[in-house]
Scaffold this motif. Sequence first.
Motif, PDB file in Angstrom:
ATOM      1  N   VAL A 202      43.541  16.748  32.468  1.00  0.00           N
ATOM      2  CA  VAL A 202      44.640  16.225  31.285  1.00  0.00           C
ATOM      3  C   VAL A 202      45.970  16.092  31.564  1.00  0.00           C
ATOM      4  O   VAL A 202      46.458  17.022  32.769  1.00  0.00           O
ATOM      5  CB  VAL A 202      44.204  17.074  29.866  1.00  0.00           C
ATOM      6  N   PRO A 203      46.625  15.007  31.196  1.00  0.00           N
ATOM      7  CA  PRO A 203      47.981  14.690  31.828  1.00  0.00           C
ATOM      8  C   PRO A 203      48.869  16.106  31.899  1.00  0.00           C
ATOM      9  O   PRO A 203      49.680  16.240  32.740  1.00  0.00           O
ATOM     10  CB  PRO A 203      48.640  13.642  30.925  1.00  0.00           C
ATOM     11  N   ALA A 204      49.084  16.703  30.873  1.00  0.00           N
ATOM     12  CA  ALA A 204      50.042  17.945  30.864  1.00  0.00           C
ATOM     13  C   ALA A 204      49.687  18.945  32.049  1.00  0.00           C
ATOM     14  O   ALA A 204      50.614  19.555  32.732  1.00  0.00           O
ATOM     15  CB  ALA A 204      50.034  18.529  29.620  1.00  0.00           C
ATOM     16  N   PHE A 205      48.310  19.252  32.151  1.00  0.00           N
ATOM     17  CA  PHE A 205      47.948  20.084  33.225  1.00  0.00           C
ATOM     18  C   PHE A 205      48.282  19.477  34.586  1.00  0.00           C
ATOM     19  O   PHE A 205      48.786  20.217  35.690  1.00  0.00           O
ATOM     20  CB  PHE A 205      46.546  20.405  33.122  1.00  0.00           C
ATOM     21  N   ALA A 206      47.769  18.297  34.771  1.00  0.00           N
ATOM     22  CA  ALA A 206      48.135  17.374  36.032  1.00  0.00           C
ATOM     23  C   ALA A 206      49.648  17.518  36.418  1.00  0.00           C
ATOM     24  O   ALA A 206      49.914  17.713  37.591  1.00  0.00           O
ATOM     25  CB  ALA A 206      47.536  16.245  35.883  1.00  0.00           C
ATOM     26  N   LYS A 207      50.451  17.324  35.610  1.00  0.00           N
ATOM     27  CA  LYS A 207      51.839  17.190  35.727  1.00  0.00           C
ATOM     28  C   LYS A 207      52.388  18.507  36.216  1.00  0.00           C
ATOM     29  O   LYS A 207      53.371  18.300  37.275  1.00  0.00           O
ATOM     30  CB  LYS A 207      52.684  16.567  34.416  1.00  0.00           C
ATOM     31  N   ALA A 208      52.129  19.376  35.529  1.00  0.00           N
ATOM     32  CA  ALA A 208      52.478  20.709  35.862  1.00  0.00           C
ATOM     33  C   ALA A 208      52.153  21.395  37.074  1.00  0.00           C
ATOM     34  O   ALA A 208      52.832  21.919  38.047  1.00  0.00           O
ATOM     35  CB  ALA A 208      52.085  21.845  34.878  1.00  0.00           C
TER      36      ALA A 208
ATOM     37  N   GLN B   2      43.714  13.044  38.789  1.00  0.00           N
ATOM     38  CA  GLN B   2      43.172  12.082  37.540  1.00  0.00           C
ATOM     39  C   GLN B   2      41.760  12.901  36.910  1.00  0.00           C
ATOM     40  O   GLN B   2      41.449  12.257  35.773  1.00  0.00           O
ATOM     41  CB  GLN B   2      42.239  10.676  38.609  1.00  0.00           C
ATOM     42  N   SER B   3      41.240  13.859  37.235  1.00  0.00           N
ATOM     43  CA  SER B   3      40.133  14.544  36.678  1.00  0.00           C
ATOM     44  C   SER B   3      40.527  15.261  35.707  1.00  0.00           C
ATOM     45  O   SER B   3      39.956  16.159  34.956  1.00  0.00           O
ATOM     46  CB  SER B   3      39.230  15.246  37.386  1.00  0.00           C
TER      47      SER B   3
ATOM     48  N   VAL C  60      41.781  10.927  48.341  1.00  0.00           N
ATOM     49  CA  VAL C  60      42.245  11.453  46.951  1.00  0.00           C
ATOM     50  C   VAL C  60      43.139  12.643  47.534  1.00  0.00           C
ATOM     51  O   VAL C  60      42.690  13.151  48.545  1.00  0.00           O
ATOM     52  CB  VAL C  60      41.204  11.806  46.031  1.00  0.00           C
ATOM     53  N   GLU C  61      44.112  12.772  46.987  1.00  0.00           N
ATOM     54  CA  GLU C  61      44.723  14.208  47.200  1.00  0.00           C
ATOM     55  C   GLU C  61      44.394  15.079  46.080  1.00  0.00           C
ATOM     56  O   GLU C  61      44.179  14.898  44.825  1.00  0.00           O
ATOM     57  CB  GLU C  61      46.600  13.788  46.775  1.00  0.00           C
ATOM     58  N   GLN C  62      43.936  16.168  46.822  1.00  0.00           N
ATOM     59  CA  GLN C  62      43.067  17.162  45.735  1.00  0.00           C
ATOM     60  C   GLN C  62      43.996  18.586  46.125  1.00  0.00           C
ATOM     61  O   GLN C  62      44.763  18.883  46.938  1.00  0.00           O
ATOM     62  CB  GLN C  62      41.907  17.509  46.692  1.00  0.00           C
TER      63      GLN C  62
END
Length: 420
Positions: free
Chosen positions: A343-349, A340-341, A277-279
């Motif tokens: 929420v989408p808005a946080f991950a995208k930013a 993946q862990s 995974v990319e972390q």
Amino acid sequence: MKRLLLLIGALLLTPLAPAANLDRVVAVVNKDVIVESELEREVQRILSDLQRRGTAVPPRHEFERQVLDHLILRRLQVQLADQAGINISDDELNFTLQNIAQRNDMTLSQMRETIVAEGGNFREFRNDIRDEMRITQLRQKEVIDRIAVSEAEVERFLAEGGAAAAGRYRLAHILIPLPLDPSPEQQRRVAARARDVHQQLTAGADFASTAVAVSKGQQALEGGDLGWRNADELPAPFLAAVRDLAPGQISEVIPSANGFHILKVLESDAAGGRHVVEQTHVEHILVKVEPGREDEARARAQSLRRRILAGESLRDLARTHSDDPTSAIKGGDLGWVSSQSLVPAFAKAMQGLPEGELSEPVRSNFGYHLIRVLGRRSHDDTAAYRRAHAMETLRMRKAEEMTQTWLQRLRDEAYVELRL
């Protein structure tokens, strides 16, 4: 949440038929009623969705009965949400509506205009979304939060090779349910009904249309489509039934405690190997949004951002100002995380931030975040992934079975009078 978004997507992409002057009662549900205009609106919505999928529509009387059953279960869940005091604030609803619009490449205003232009009522659409969100919270409270998976179950699952099982399947599903505590005669009658449905399918009946007409599974009105599942996410009897089937083939009838199942393999492919995974090493400050105080929360987040840019320590401010108690005591440090862990808005930013740069306030369902990326890496997470995946797989298996039983009990214990 994923399931909710799929339901919401169907609501958005389907023209909502204008309510006609039909007010005949078609069902009494406890102290509430469902009227003919409600039924017709839902019939037209699902018909449009089935037509887009290319699914043949069953005879009208069978289809209406299925849709009415769907509306009754929905109404019962809304009633229970009322009793439990489950409410969705306007801020929460508006945030969800904005996400729906973004997923459909629209602004909120454009989405409203589209719904109205297609003959729909935006207020009814908002109410539908609010009810779906309330039902999701109700199921979380009544079913999901009560699911327990022990370490012993995880160890047994891993020892049996569950997390390493190869293959993915996209399945369609039909459930012919048993009543609660069925008598031997009821079991024989339902089993005979399941064999009859299976015979029709093997003789060439369309699986999706048959699912719409007869299945009581949660995806019945989507043609029974369960989507893609990893092999180890399937209940053992399901996996045994489809393991040797090619796409397009239909399983034998599968007995279970809650009824008889029939599966069709829509697609399948091989899977397996290591999990790299990319972390991202990330820190943040969270400012929660209280009901009716959206502007105040945004302004507070902007103020904290200005202080950090002026030289104050994010870690010191996180300890004293962040509304995320878990990370606040660590100075806002979330450690190494994968998208993946989150929420989408946080991950995208987070994914779009250069290392060391502080984000603008990012709105998620938790509130406003200030995010800073400290580093990135590729990490072999196979062992941890398999363990976490085993835990989630076992929870999903229990959730599906418990949700179906809960819905059946909810229906059986209610006063329902059909007048269709």
